[in-house]
Design a protein around this motif. Structure first.
Motif, PDB file in Angstrom:
ATOM      1  N   GLU A 187       0.815  -1.217   0.000  1.00 30.39           N
ATOM      2  CA  GLU A 187       0.000   0.000   0.000  1.00 30.39           C
ATOM      3  C   GLU A 187       0.850   1.270   0.000  1.00 30.39           C
ATOM      4  OE1 GLU A 187      -3.276   0.281  -0.444  1.00 30.39           O
ATOM      5  OE2 GLU A 187      -3.201  -1.885  -0.758  1.00 30.39           O
ATOM      6  N   ASP A 188       2.080   1.186   0.476  1.00 26.94           N
ATOM      7  CA  ASP A 188       2.918   2.387   0.504  1.00 26.94           C
ATOM      8  C   ASP A 188       3.885   2.450  -0.675  1.00 26.94           C
ATOM      9  OD1 ASP A 188       4.382   0.245   1.405  1.00 26.94           O
ATOM     10  OD2 ASP A 188       5.455   1.363   2.954  1.00 26.94           O
ATOM     11  N   ASP A 189       3.644   1.610  -1.699  1.00 28.48           N
ATOM     12  CA  ASP A 189       4.417   1.698  -2.947  1.00 28.48           C
ATOM     13  C   ASP A 189       3.750   2.689  -3.893  1.00 28.48           C
ATOM     14  OD1 ASP A 189       6.437  -0.115  -2.353  1.00 28.48           O
ATOM     15  OD2 ASP A 189       5.280  -1.835  -3.068  1.00 28.48           O
ATOM     16  N   PHE A 190       4.570   3.425  -4.619  1.00 32.43           N
ATOM     17  CA  PHE A 190       4.079   4.318  -5.686  1.00 32.43           C
ATOM     18  C   PHE A 190       4.271   3.564  -6.999  1.00 32.43           C
ATOM     19  CE2 PHE A 190       4.737   7.651  -8.919  1.00 32.43           C
ATOM     20  CZ  PHE A 190       3.561   8.377  -8.744  1.00 32.43           C
ATOM     21  N   VAL A 191       3.171   3.293  -7.703  1.00 34.06           N
ATOM     22  CA  VAL A 191       3.207   2.393  -8.862  1.00 34.06           C
ATOM     23  C   VAL A 191       3.019   3.171 -10.165  1.00 34.06           C
ATOM     24  CG1 VAL A 191       2.192   0.353  -9.929  1.00 34.06           C
ATOM     25  CG2 VAL A 191       2.248   0.561  -7.430  1.00 34.06           C
ATOM     26  N   MET A 192       3.933   2.934 -11.109  1.00 30.60           N
ATOM     27  CA  MET A 192       3.857   3.563 -12.425  1.00 30.60           C
ATOM     28  C   MET A 192       3.705   2.476 -13.483  1.00 30.60           C
ATOM     29  SD  MET A 192       6.664   6.663 -12.097  1.00 30.60           S
ATOM     30  CE  MET A 192       8.092   5.611 -11.896  1.00 30.60           C
ATOM     31  N   ALA A 193       2.682   2.570 -14.310  1.00 30.41           N
ATOM     32  CA  ALA A 193       2.469   1.622 -15.406  1.00 30.41           C
ATOM     33  C   ALA A 193       3.082   2.200 -16.677  1.00 30.41           C
ATOM     34  CB  ALA A 193       0.985   1.368 -15.609  1.00 30.41           C
ATOM     35  N   PHE A 194       3.871   1.378 -17.352  1.00 29.43           N
ATOM     36  CA  PHE A 194       4.499   1.802 -18.610  1.00 29.43           C
ATOM     37  C   PHE A 194       4.097   0.780 -19.667  1.00 29.43           C
ATOM     38  CE2 PHE A 194       8.880   3.034 -20.644  1.00 29.43           C
ATOM     39  CZ  PHE A 194       8.199   3.599 -21.712  1.00 29.43           C
ATOM     40  N   VAL A 195       3.041   1.119 -20.416  1.00 27.65           N
ATOM     41  CA  VAL A 195       2.494   0.216 -21.425  1.00 27.65           C
ATOM     42  C   VAL A 195       2.993   0.650 -22.794  1.00 27.65           C
ATOM     43  CG1 VAL A 195       0.391  -0.779 -22.405  1.00 27.65           C
ATOM     44  CG2 VAL A 195       0.427  -0.061 -20.000  1.00 27.65           C
ATOM     45  N   ALA A 196       3.911  -0.111 -23.367  1.00 30.25           N
ATOM     46  CA  ALA A 196       4.506   0.271 -24.648  1.00 30.25           C
ATOM     47  C   ALA A 196       5.253  -0.911 -25.247  1.00 30.25           C
ATOM     48  CB  ALA A 196       5.474   1.444 -24.481  1.00 30.25           C
ATOM     49  N   ARG A 197       5.239  -0.971 -26.565  1.00 30.22           N
ATOM     50  CA  ARG A 197       6.026  -1.978 -27.275  1.00 30.22           C
ATOM     51  C   ARG A 197       7.503  -1.803 -26.935  1.00 30.22           C
ATOM     52  NH1 ARG A 197       7.646  -1.887 -32.946  1.00 30.22           N
ATOM     53  NH2 ARG A 197       6.739   0.199 -32.961  1.00 30.22           N
ATOM     54  N   LYS A 218      10.663   2.461  -3.044  1.00 26.57           N
ATOM     55  CA  LYS A 218       9.206   2.318  -2.936  1.00 26.57           C
ATOM     56  C   LYS A 218       8.501   2.678  -4.236  1.00 26.57           C
ATOM     57  CE  LYS A 218       7.668   1.026   0.165  1.00 26.57           C
ATOM     58  NZ  LYS A 218       7.529  -0.398   0.544  1.00 26.57           N
ATOM     59  N   VAL A 219       9.250   3.108  -5.248  1.00 31.23           N
ATOM     60  CA  VAL A 219       8.680   3.397  -6.567  1.00 31.23           C
ATOM     61  C   VAL A 219       8.796   2.143  -7.424  1.00 31.23           C
ATOM     62  CG1 VAL A 219       8.812   4.823  -8.638  1.00 31.23           C
ATOM     63  CG2 VAL A 219       9.272   5.838  -6.403  1.00 31.23           C
ATOM     64  N   LYS A 220       7.675   1.655  -7.916  1.00 33.01           N
ATOM     65  CA  LYS A 220       7.639   0.437  -8.723  1.00 33.01           C
ATOM     66  C   LYS A 220       7.143   0.749 -10.132  1.00 33.01           C
ATOM     67  CE  LYS A 220       8.786  -1.929  -5.078  1.00 33.01           C
ATOM     68  NZ  LYS A 220       7.894  -2.871  -4.379  1.00 33.01           N
ATOM     69  N   VAL A 221       7.690   0.055 -11.124  1.00 33.49           N
ATOM     70  CA  VAL A 221       7.290   0.245 -12.524  1.00 33.49           C
ATOM     71  C   VAL A 221       6.834  -1.088 -13.092  1.00 33.49           C
ATOM     72  CG1 VAL A 221       8.035   0.879 -14.857  1.00 33.49           C
ATOM     73  CG2 VAL A 221       8.857   2.188 -12.888  1.00 33.49           C
ATOM     74  N   LEU A 222       5.646  -1.087 -13.689  1.00 36.58           N
ATOM     75  CA  LEU A 222       5.116  -2.262 -14.370  1.00 36.58           C
ATOM     76  C   LEU A 222       5.272  -2.065 -15.873  1.00 36.58           C
ATOM     77  CD1 LEU A 222       1.829  -2.665 -12.277  1.00 36.58           C
ATOM     78  CD2 LEU A 222       4.060  -3.748 -11.884  1.00 36.58           C
ATOM     79  N   ALA A 244      14.185  -5.345  -8.257  1.00 36.32           N
ATOM     80  CA  ALA A 244      13.151  -5.354  -7.217  1.00 36.32           C
ATOM     81  C   ALA A 244      12.074  -4.303  -7.482  1.00 36.32           C
ATOM     82  CB  ALA A 244      13.787  -5.113  -5.851  1.00 36.32           C
ATOM     83  N   GLN A 245      12.356  -3.387  -8.409  1.00 39.36           N
ATOM     84  CA  GLN A 245      11.413  -2.290  -8.645  1.00 39.36           C
ATOM     85  C   GLN A 245      10.676  -2.390  -9.976  1.00 39.36           C
ATOM     86  OE1 GLN A 245      14.618   0.857  -7.237  1.00 39.36           O
ATOM     87  NE2 GLN A 245      12.636   1.860  -7.459  1.00 39.36           N
ATOM     88  N   VAL A 246      11.220  -3.145 -10.917  1.00 38.93           N
ATOM     89  CA  VAL A 246      10.640  -3.201 -12.266  1.00 38.93           C
ATOM     90  C   VAL A 246      10.172  -4.616 -12.576  1.00 38.93           C
ATOM     91  CG1 VAL A 246      11.036  -2.810 -14.726  1.00 38.93           C
ATOM     92  CG2 VAL A 246      12.159  -1.339 -13.035  1.00 38.93           C
ATOM     93  N   LYS A 247       8.925  -4.721 -13.011  1.00 37.54           N
ATOM     94  CA  LYS A 247       8.367  -6.004 -13.419  1.00 37.54           C
ATOM     95  C   LYS A 247       8.156  -5.976 -14.938  1.00 37.54           C
ATOM     96  CE  LYS A 247       7.644  -7.411  -9.128  1.00 37.54           C
ATOM     97  NZ  LYS A 247       8.341  -8.545  -8.514  1.00 37.54           N
ATOM     98  N   MET A 248       8.808  -6.900 -15.654  1.00 36.57           N
ATOM     99  CA  MET A 248       8.589  -7.029 -17.095  1.00 36.57           C
ATOM    100  C   MET A 248       7.459  -8.037 -17.312  1.00 36.57           C
ATOM    101  SD  MET A 248      12.413  -6.929 -18.781  1.00 36.57           S
ATOM    102  CE  MET A 248      11.754  -6.658 -20.439  1.00 36.57           C
ATOM    103  N   LEU A 249       6.299  -7.542 -17.740  1.00 34.59           N
ATOM    104  CA  LEU A 249       5.092  -8.367 -17.787  1.00 34.59           C
ATOM    105  C   LEU A 249       4.782  -8.920 -19.171  1.00 34.59           C
ATOM    106  CD1 LEU A 249       2.797  -6.167 -15.518  1.00 34.59           C
ATOM    107  CD2 LEU A 249       4.385  -7.971 -14.855  1.00 34.59           C
ATOM    108  N   GLY A 250       5.506  -8.454 -20.201  1.00 33.14           N
ATOM    109  CA  GLY A 250       5.226  -8.928 -21.551  1.00 33.14           C
ATOM    110  C   GLY A 250       3.883  -8.426 -22.060  1.00 33.14           C
TER     111      GLY A 250
END
Length: 368
Positions: A187-197, A218-222, A244-250
């Motif tokens: 809940e205390d993470d700041f989440v940024m979504a990056f949707v792009a090829r 605490k800044v996370k990128v999807l 630990a901060q970036v998730k590559m989701l495909g």
């Protein structure tokens, strides 16, 4: 009036979404989608009730499909052939004089940057793409900036119509807590979504460098998307120790759900048209940080998010810090609601379909 839309078929980004949503609003007997390969696009089109024809190639350079494609166009009596992307444009040049349909194309990106960092092959493909433009009857540009780009390379203004992207605005999907658990987001993470090829033009390096410089765990990128730059992006994540901060989701079909757990949506491209992901973010009431590309200034005002000059590393970092600050003060949500209101009033799918239909009719009237 019968229209055939022709596109590569391997698209997983905005042009895929654009084609499916647009064609889904036309009478089923009026439109057909032709692709050169099976993929997410053809599957989604069928699920939307759109007729799909496959003209499978043995390779990207296989021209043997052209005769079958020409016969199909003439036999079915299509009035308009509407192409999307360099591959469809290039192959259609060989059909000029062999089909009766009027040739229209939509410009989804800056043609001078489509093959950036492609070396000699990229330069050759760029020239072939621009050569195909000389044969096209009419152009749809998805932003005023792209219309100006076309005019800069010699296309007559009378042959260009600006038609902004649009979506069907729906109620925002509820927050998907299961995704938070899956992606290990607290809940205390700041989440940024990056949707792009995953492509050099999309600016993943700029975002990752900015994230590294923030130094805030605490800044996370999807990262949502696939593409040719996968290895380079993965390498940067490892080099910058951001695992630990970036998730590559495909490639994902649940973009709305991913946006639902995000505090801000990112766009960092060097070139874009009118990105559908920003409209999808608006639908979810998620404010945006974007580079100044395409028609984003028509959508994003200061009360909706941040626009940063292309390639401005420091500017992008400042925008991220300001977004985090507003989030901590509980103000960021207001930006998202204001973005949704503005987008819904000005960039609906209804407007896109209406102007597209009117332009088709005008072109066919002139042709007669």
């Amino acid at each position: 009036m019968k229209i055939l839309h022709l596109i590569s078929g391997g698209e997983t980004g905005g042009s895929r979404k654009h084609v499916v949503t647009l064609l889904s609003k036309f009478p089923k007997e009026q439109v057909c989608l032709a692709v050169f390969q099976e993929g997410a696009l053809s599957q989604e089109a069928r699920e939307a009730g759109i007729k799909v024809e496959i003209f499978e190639q043995k390779s990207r350079y296989d021209l043997t499909v052209l005769r079958r494609l020409a016969n199909f166009i003439n036999k079915e009596g299509f009035d308009i052939l509407h192409t999307h992307g360099p591959r469809a444009n290039f192959l259609t040049t060989f059909l000029v004089g062999k089909i009766k349909a009027l040739w229209v194309t939509t410009i989804h990106s800056d043609p001078k940057l489509d093959f950036m960092k492609g070396g000699l092959k990229g330069r050759i493909f760029t020239k072939l793409n621009l050569w195909s433009y000389e044969k096209i009857d009419y152009f749809f540009a998805v932003s005023e900036r792209f219309k100006n780009n076309l005019m800069d390379i010699g296309i007559n203004e009378e042959k260009i119509q600006t038609i902004y992207n649009g979506i069907d605005f729906t109620e925002p999907v509820p927050v998907e807590n299961a995704l938070k658990t899956e992606f290990v987001i607290s809940e205390d993470d700041f989440v940024m979504a990056f949707v792009a090829r995953l492509h050099p033009v999309k600016g993943h390096d700029l975002v990752l460098k900015a994230l590294k410089n923030l130094g805030n765990p605490k800044v996370k990128v999807l990262l949502v998307g696939s593409g040719p730059s996968y290895d380079e992006v993965e390498h940067l994540i490892k080099e910058f120790k951001l695992g630990a901060q970036v998730k590559m989701l495909g490639f994902r079909k649940d973009v709305s759900q991913i946006l639902s757990i995000s505090d801000v949506s990112l766009l960092a491209s060097e070139s874009e048209s009118f990105p559908l992901v920003l409209l999808e973010s608006a639908n979810q009431e998620v404010p945006v940080i974007t580079t100044d590309v395409g028609g984003v200034k028509e959508l994003v005002k200061p009360e909706h998010g941040w626009i940063v000059p292309v390639g401005d590393q420091g500017g992008y970092e400042r925008a991220m810090n300001q977004a985090i600050d507003e989030w901590q003060k509980g103000k960021l949500v207001d930006k998202g609601k204001a973005l949704r209101k503005h987008a819904e009033e000005n960039f609906s799918l209804k407007n896109l379909v209406s102007l597209t239909t009117e332009t088709y009719k005008k072109l066919l009237k002139v042709k007669k």
